[in-house]
Design an enzyme around this catalytic site. Structure first.
Site, mmCIF file in Angstrom:
data_model
loop_
_atom_site.group_PDB
_atom_site.id
_atom_site.type_symbol
_atom_site.label_atom_id
_atom_site.label_comp_id
_atom_site.label_asym_id
_atom_site.label_seq_id
_atom_site.Cartn_x
_atom_site.Cartn_y
_atom_site.Cartn_z
ATOM 1 N N SER A 204 59.701 3.045 -0.325
ATOM 2 C CA SER A 204 58.337 2.531 -0.448
ATOM 3 C C SER A 204 57.423 3.607 -1.011
ATOM 4 O O SER A 204 57.862 4.703 -1.359
ATOM 5 C CB SER A 204 57.823 2.109 0.929
ATOM 6 O OG SER A 204 57.595 3.279 1.699
ATOM 7 N N LYS A 205 56.144 3.292 -1.055
ATOM 8 C CA LYS A 205 55.124 4.210 -1.598
ATOM 9 C C LYS A 205 55.157 5.569 -0.904
ATOM 10 O O LYS A 205 54.815 6.574 -1.498
ATOM 11 C CB LYS A 205 53.737 3.585 -1.409
ATOM 12 C CG LYS A 205 53.408 2.537 -2.432
ATOM 13 C CD LYS A 205 51.914 2.582 -2.769
ATOM 14 C CE LYS A 205 51.595 1.809 -4.017
ATOM 15 N NZ LYS A 205 51.600 0.360 -3.841
#
Ligand code: GLU
Length: 469
Positions: free
Chosen positions: A242-243
């Site tokens: 993810s980010k």
């Protein structure tokens, strides 16, 4: 297999092209290429609230950048909604689906009751067998699948193997919403059928959907495609990518200076292997890719490995191409685009730069000094090299360099070597101050080559600027 496969990449255009989706696209593409098949691109834009044209654009750009082409035009799933509705009504007609008039409040109460009793929350089939005459006039119904309530559904996944669920665990899902739009589960099956998809290759986060989708194929009496679910890609810490692990958007890798062939090579190795091979050309990937090389466990994203693969492809790249790729980054630092002459210089500097960089951004950072004007802002380490004594030697060397008829790297080096010998100084004691003067730094590509590339005038000007300063 008798006929050649037709696969599809089916992204939802609700944001950027995720690096994990790019891996799915790549595996579909390679499978098609390997088997002389076709890959179609279907944009799953039925979620009108979240789908955007910008996102479609980003996906198409990302695919093009990675060199993953598709057959024909990209297909909009939304444009096919009438067909999805038609199939749902056909299923009602053939008795494998039914209208459900339960209101949202009613369903909420149902779920609350199930929760209170500690039961799994699922639709209880309250409209499954009710006669049409019971239908309230003022409520628009949804269409639900009349899912088998006993027995089991088995999927023979080409990667994950044979997996079975008890049908009793799957409730009567909605196929068509009250507003006439299809659910993802329904649209995907109708489209895969109509597009003659032979292999559904996607991330294993869709595995649980597959059982429900198989029920729709069976309800329609359609051939079921081969499913191949790819393990997930995790972050280096084992959590979902993810980010937090740096942006997972393909466009960001491009902006951070990764080459498309490096990303492609790296993505290929996430959950797929061919012996111990790490650097795999596109031709080899096409020749070797098949499901038997796909593992069952998730892969962890390894930025160090990606960096070294990128460094490899940078090293292999054509100098002019690299100069073109580095130019925008350099121009940004300088605040103006490079001239043709400067791009030419950058191209000639490439053989020495490209062996030292892991990304195009690093390459550009290393190259900025060639185009610097005015005195450098030096750090203390660099400044320390330019002692009055060193400056004295540099001045004398500058005078000798000025007299060189041929300002080549070899000639400059010979001149420095002769001077070192005559004065009893180490070559480094002369070359390091030269580096500081010409590049404003203690590290750079081989310095005599740098001097030659800058040219006599510029090199002497830079040395002069140091003694002025
Ligand atoms: N649109 C789905 C997604 O982006 C993929 C559907 C599929 O491959 O079946 O996750």
């Amino acid at each position: 297999m008798a006929s050649s496969p037709i696969v599809r990449f089916a992204p939802s255009p609700t944001g950027f092209l995720h690096i994990g989706s790019a891996r799915t696209a790549l595996f579909n593409w390679l499978y098609a290429k390997h088997h002389n098949g076709k890959m179609l691109l279907r944009i799953e834009d039925t979620d009108r609230a979240r789908s955007t044209p910008e996102s479609v654009q980003t996906i198409l750009e990302g695919m093009t950048w990675l060199g993953l082409d598709w057959e024909g035009d990209a297909i909009s799933q939304f444009a096919r909604f009438e067909r999805h509705a038609e199939v749902a009504r056909q299923m009602v007609a053939n008795g494998t689906a039914y209208y459900c008039y339960a209101s949202p409040q009613e369903l909420e109460e149902m779920r609350a009751e199930q929760k209170a009793k500690g039961l799994p929350q699922r639709y209880d089939g309250r409209w499954r067998d009710r006669p049409a005459g019971d239908a309230p006039k003022d409520i628009k119904p949804v269409i639900r699948l009349k899912a088998p309530q006993s027995g089991e559904t088995t999927v023979n996944d080409a990667v994950m193997g044979s997996i079975t669920v008890q049908n009793a665990q799957l409730d009567d899902m909605v196929l068509l919403r009250a507003d006439g739009t299809p659910t993802y589960m329904h649209a995907v099956v109708v489209d895969d059928h109509d597009m003659n998809i032979t292999h559904v290759i996607r991330g294993d986060d869709h595995m649980t959907n597959t059982f429900r989708q198989v029920q729709i194929y069976k309800a329609m009496g359609w051939d079921i495609p081969i499913f191949a679910h790819m393990p997930m890609i995790l972050g280096p810490d084992g959590a979902k990518l993810s980010k937090r692990h740096g942006s997972p958007a393909v466009s960001d890798y491009r902006e951070r200076g990764y080459l498309p062939e490096a990303i492609r090579n790296y993505l290929l190795r996430l959950c797929w292997s061919h012996g111990d091979d790490e650097i795999i050309s596109l031709e080899q990937a096409i020749a070797w890719f098949d499901f038997d090389g796909v593992g069952k466990s998730p892969a962890r994203f390894d930025f160090v490995k990606l960096g070294s693969i990128n460094a490899h492809y940078i090293k292999e790249s054509d100098n002019r191409r690299l100069a073109g790729l580095a130019e925008p980054f350099i121009a940004k630092t300088l605040g103006q685009p490079l001239s043709m002459h400067q791009i030419d210089l950058l191209t000639r500097a490439m053989p020495d730069l490209k062996t030292r960089a892991q990304t195009i951004v690093e390459l550009a950072e290393m190259a900025v000094f060639y185009f610097h004007t005015g005195p450098f802002t030096m750090d203390d380490k660099t400044k320390k090299l330019l002692t009055p004594e060193a400056m004295q030697h540099l001045k004398e060397l500058a005078a000798q360099m000025e007299a060189l008829a041929d300002f080549t790297s070899e000639n400059i080096e010979s001149l420095f070597r002769a001077y070192a010998e005559a004065t009893g100084l180490k070559l480094g004691a002369l070359a390091q101050p030269l580096r500081a003067a010409l590049t404003g730094s203690t590290v750079s590509p081989p310095i005599f080559g740098v001097a030659a590339l800058l040219g006599k005038n510029e090199a002497l000007k830079r040395i002069q600027a140091c003694s002025d300063g």
